[in-house]
Design a protein around this motif. Structure first.
Motif, PDB file in Angstrom:
ATOM      1  N   ASP A  59       0.655  -1.287   0.277  1.00  0.00           N
ATOM      2  CA  ASP A  59      -0.070   0.069  -0.163  1.00  0.00           C
ATOM      3  C   ASP A  59       1.111   1.147  -0.262  1.00  0.00           C
ATOM      4  N   ASN A  60       2.338   1.164   0.668  1.00  0.00           N
ATOM      5  CA  ASN A  60       2.716   2.172   0.913  1.00  0.00           C
ATOM      6  C   ASN A  60       3.191   2.221  -0.639  1.00  0.00           C
ATOM      7  N   ALA A  61       3.853   1.508  -1.529  1.00  0.00           N
ATOM      8  CA  ALA A  61       4.132   1.972  -3.220  1.00  0.00           C
ATOM      9  C   ALA A  61       3.305   2.438  -3.792  1.00  0.00           C
ATOM     10  N   GLY A  62       1.965   1.642  -3.995  1.00  0.00           N
ATOM     11  CA  GLY A  62       0.845   2.025  -3.993  1.00  0.00           C
ATOM     12  C   GLY A  62       0.650   1.255  -4.889  1.00  0.00           C
TER      13      GLY A  62
END
Length: 73
Positions: A59-62
């Motif tokens: 999720d942090n990297a998308g």
């Protein structure tokens, strides 16, 4: 709120109508099966796939990130 896809909306309407019809018939077996299905869906939510083909979702990297990212060769 996002607008639902028309095919998804029709599927929801069909499921609600089928559930309502089963409950209105008074058939004990149909009621029992309906209760089993509802309890099974509530107890075991579907978990999203978090790994795929040497990648994982971050999720942090998308999005999807390679598991090999940063490994020395």
């Amino acid at each position: 709120m996002k607008k639902m896809n028309s095919s998804y909306r029709l599927q929801i309407i069909k499921e609600v109508a089928t559930r309502h019809q089963m409950k209105s018939t008074g058939d004990p077996m149909a009621m029992h099966i309906s209760q089993l299905l509802e309890s099974h869906n509530n107890e075991n939510p579907i978990k999203p796939i978090t790994t795929f083909d040497d990648s994982h979702y971050d999720d942090n990297a998308g999005g999807w990130v390679s598991n090999l990212w940063g490994d020395e060769k």
